[in-house]
Design a protein around this motif. Sequence first.
Motif, PDB file in Angstrom:
ATOM      1  N   ARG A 299       0.671  -1.161   0.012  1.00 50.56           N
ATOM      2  CA  ARG A 299      -0.037  -0.016   0.108  1.00 50.56           C
ATOM      3  C   ARG A 299       0.910   1.285   0.072  1.00 50.56           C
ATOM      4  O   ARG A 299       0.395   2.299  -0.540  1.00 50.56           O
ATOM      5  CB  ARG A 299      -1.002   0.140   1.165  1.00 50.56           C
ATOM      6  CG  ARG A 299      -1.949  -0.943   1.208  1.00 50.56           C
ATOM      7  CD  ARG A 299      -2.985  -1.036   2.398  1.00 50.56           C
ATOM      8  NE  ARG A 299      -4.061  -1.812   2.266  1.00 50.56           N
ATOM      9  CZ  ARG A 299      -5.475  -1.265   1.992  1.00 50.56           C
ATOM     10  NH1 ARG A 299      -5.636   0.040   1.928  1.00 50.56           N
ATOM     11  NH2 ARG A 299      -6.362  -2.386   1.890  1.00 50.56           N
ATOM     12  N   GLY A 300       2.138   1.142   0.656  1.00 54.54           N
ATOM     13  CA  GLY A 300       2.814   2.125   0.499  1.00 54.54           C
ATOM     14  C   GLY A 300       3.417   2.823  -0.872  1.00 54.54           C
ATOM     15  O   GLY A 300       3.826   3.990  -0.789  1.00 54.54           O
ATOM     16  N   GLY A 301       3.301   1.910  -1.654  1.00 51.78           N
ATOM     17  CA  GLY A 301       3.747   2.545  -2.993  1.00 51.78           C
ATOM     18  C   GLY A 301       5.282   1.946  -3.356  1.00 51.78           C
ATOM     19  O   GLY A 301       5.849   1.376  -2.442  1.00 51.78           O
ATOM     20  N   PRO A 302       5.618   2.274  -4.596  1.00 49.09           N
ATOM     21  CA  PRO A 302       7.001   2.116  -5.274  1.00 49.09           C
ATOM     22  C   PRO A 302       8.026   2.538  -4.343  1.00 49.09           C
ATOM     23  O   PRO A 302       9.208   1.926  -4.253  1.00 49.09           O
ATOM     24  CB  PRO A 302       7.069   2.442  -6.577  1.00 49.09           C
ATOM     25  CG  PRO A 302       6.183   3.568  -6.591  1.00 49.09           C
ATOM     26  CD  PRO A 302       4.784   2.975  -5.781  1.00 49.09           C
TER      27      PRO A 302
ATOM     28  N   PRO B 293      14.243   9.679   5.705  1.00 48.29           N
ATOM     29  CA  PRO B 293      13.265  10.511   5.895  1.00 48.29           C
ATOM     30  C   PRO B 293      12.645  11.306   4.725  1.00 48.29           C
ATOM     31  O   PRO B 293      11.620  11.681   4.451  1.00 48.29           O
ATOM     32  CB  PRO B 293      13.492  11.486   7.077  1.00 48.29           C
ATOM     33  CG  PRO B 293      14.921  11.462   7.338  1.00 48.29           C
ATOM     34  CD  PRO B 293      15.383   9.967   6.578  1.00 48.29           C
ATOM     35  N   LEU B 294      13.801  11.713   3.853  1.00 43.79           N
ATOM     36  CA  LEU B 294      13.421  12.456   2.754  1.00 43.79           C
ATOM     37  C   LEU B 294      12.793  11.435   1.654  1.00 43.79           C
ATOM     38  O   LEU B 294      11.813  12.011   0.879  1.00 43.79           O
ATOM     39  CB  LEU B 294      14.894  13.029   2.021  1.00 43.79           C
ATOM     40  CG  LEU B 294      15.359  14.154   2.800  1.00 43.79           C
ATOM     41  CD1 LEU B 294      16.649  14.630   2.208  1.00 43.79           C
ATOM     42  CD2 LEU B 294      14.551  15.413   2.950  1.00 43.79           C
ATOM     43  N   LEU B 295      13.029  10.080   1.529  1.00 38.74           N
ATOM     44  CA  LEU B 295      12.606   9.359   0.899  1.00 38.74           C
ATOM     45  C   LEU B 295      10.997   9.133   1.015  1.00 38.74           C
ATOM     46  O   LEU B 295      10.277   8.907   0.140  1.00 38.74           O
ATOM     47  CB  LEU B 295      13.273   7.971   0.819  1.00 38.74           C
ATOM     48  CG  LEU B 295      14.518   7.696  -0.198  1.00 38.74           C
ATOM     49  CD1 LEU B 295      15.215   6.533  -0.058  1.00 38.74           C
ATOM     50  CD2 LEU B 295      13.831   7.869  -1.655  1.00 38.74           C
ATOM     51  N   GLY B 296      10.922   9.078   2.314  1.00 41.50           N
ATOM     52  CA  GLY B 296       9.448   8.778   2.946  1.00 41.50           C
ATOM     53  C   GLY B 296       8.654  10.113   2.686  1.00 41.50           C
ATOM     54  O   GLY B 296       7.511   9.797   2.421  1.00 41.50           O
ATOM     55  N   LEU B 297       8.960  11.368   2.942  1.00 41.40           N
ATOM     56  CA  LEU B 297       8.310  12.488   2.487  1.00 41.40           C
ATOM     57  C   LEU B 297       8.192  12.515   1.045  1.00 41.40           C
ATOM     58  O   LEU B 297       6.998  12.765   0.711  1.00 41.40           O
ATOM     59  CB  LEU B 297       9.203  13.807   2.860  1.00 41.40           C
ATOM     60  CG  LEU B 297       8.591  14.918   2.828  1.00 41.40           C
ATOM     61  CD1 LEU B 297       7.321  14.840   3.500  1.00 41.40           C
ATOM     62  CD2 LEU B 297       9.441  16.276   3.047  1.00 41.40           C
TER      63      LEU B 297
ATOM     64  N   GLU C 173      -2.495   5.900   3.378  1.00 44.49           N
ATOM     65  CA  GLU C 173      -1.826   5.060   2.650  1.00 44.49           C
ATOM     66  C   GLU C 173      -0.499   5.922   2.109  1.00 44.49           C
ATOM     67  O   GLU C 173       0.625   5.334   2.171  1.00 44.49           O
ATOM     68  CB  GLU C 173      -2.361   4.448   1.404  1.00 44.49           C
ATOM     69  CG  GLU C 173      -3.328   3.362   1.671  1.00 44.49           C
ATOM     70  CD  GLU C 173      -4.048   2.930   0.592  1.00 44.49           C
ATOM     71  OE1 GLU C 173      -3.664   3.459  -0.505  1.00 44.49           O
ATOM     72  OE2 GLU C 173      -4.834   1.963   0.830  1.00 44.49           O
ATOM     73  N   ALA C 174      -0.591   7.173   1.906  1.00 43.91           N
ATOM     74  CA  ALA C 174       0.383   7.815   1.517  1.00 43.91           C
ATOM     75  C   ALA C 174       1.369   8.321   2.582  1.00 43.91           C
ATOM     76  O   ALA C 174       2.420   8.400   2.320  1.00 43.91           O
ATOM     77  CB  ALA C 174      -0.288   9.401   0.994  1.00 43.91           C
ATOM     78  N   LEU C 175       1.034   8.244   3.700  1.00 45.66           N
ATOM     79  CA  LEU C 175       1.695   8.603   4.995  1.00 45.66           C
ATOM     80  C   LEU C 175       2.591   7.432   5.294  1.00 45.66           C
ATOM     81  O   LEU C 175       3.537   7.543   6.261  1.00 45.66           O
ATOM     82  CB  LEU C 175       0.947   9.012   6.066  1.00 45.66           C
ATOM     83  CG  LEU C 175       0.247  10.523   6.106  1.00 45.66           C
ATOM     84  CD1 LEU C 175      -0.650  10.574   7.033  1.00 45.66           C
ATOM     85  CD2 LEU C 175       1.232  11.611   5.973  1.00 45.66           C
ATOM     86  N   LEU C 176       2.278   6.154   4.813  1.00 47.48           N
ATOM     87  CA  LEU C 176       2.991   4.864   5.168  1.00 47.48           C
ATOM     88  C   LEU C 176       4.433   5.153   5.140  1.00 47.48           C
ATOM     89  O   LEU C 176       5.212   4.865   5.733  1.00 47.48           O
ATOM     90  CB  LEU C 176       2.571   3.543   4.551  1.00 47.48           C
ATOM     91  CG  LEU C 176       1.249   3.163   4.946  1.00 47.48           C
ATOM     92  CD1 LEU C 176       0.750   2.133   4.015  1.00 47.48           C
ATOM     93  CD2 LEU C 176       1.442   2.684   6.590  1.00 47.48           C
ATOM     94  N   THR C 177       4.993   5.700   3.926  1.00 45.79           N
ATOM     95  CA  THR C 177       6.377   5.975   3.609  1.00 45.79           C
ATOM     96  C   THR C 177       7.146   7.102   4.302  1.00 45.79           C
ATOM     97  O   THR C 177       8.304   6.557   4.719  1.00 45.79           O
ATOM     98  CB  THR C 177       6.402   6.603   1.954  1.00 45.79           C
ATOM     99  OG1 THR C 177       5.853   7.636   1.661  1.00 45.79           O
ATOM    100  CG2 THR C 177       5.898   5.506   1.034  1.00 45.79           C
TER     101      THR C 177
END
Length: 222
Positions: A8-11, A118-122, A155-159
Amino acid sequence: MLIDFILRGGPVMWPIIFISVVCLGIIMEKIYTFRKEKVNIPASTEIENFLKEKKRGYSLSISGRRRSFFARLCSFVIENYKLPPKIKEELFSQFILSEIGRLGKNLRFLGIMGHVLPLLGLFGTVTGMIKVFMVVERVEGSVVNPQVLAGGIWEALLTTAAGLAAAIPTLIAYHYFEGKLEDIYLETRGIIFQVEKFLEEKNDEKNHAKKDSFNFRNSSSY
């Protein structure tokens, strides 16, 4: 459950996971290396005690057997003690920098990844939010289902959560090992000073013994 969150977090979740595994490997390797090298304070104080007890031969045998960082340092200082001061200082500095560089291998990568995660997560969250609002835009009518919107947002916040979860222990480990290396560098100067002081005392004892022997022979000749 975990695999579902990853999907769900995406690529962007995949590079976060890959980097996390690499960082974990580096941390485990550093823990093993620092323990094997015995770079903690007791190892240095043990060698200092050997020197204070004036057991040079025992110190060298310990150096050959354990081959810890401080043992190698003591051996190196003893082997190069008779060189001119300027050359000794250069050799000691090169030795210390070489050893610390070996102990600190891959630490810079660990520090960089600790800030990149954290930048990748953002980035993953931003791209996920873009997709959510693109879906909202295509919804017909003025009413948007809040449940659909909330589902897309979490789902977008998972990363972001994954990036922070990986970055926090990575940065803690990085600063811990960096602190250990700084402590080692500071301790090396004290070890070098004590080894040289010990060798000077041994040389003074030998010189006094030779002088006393020479005086004794002269007095006996009379």
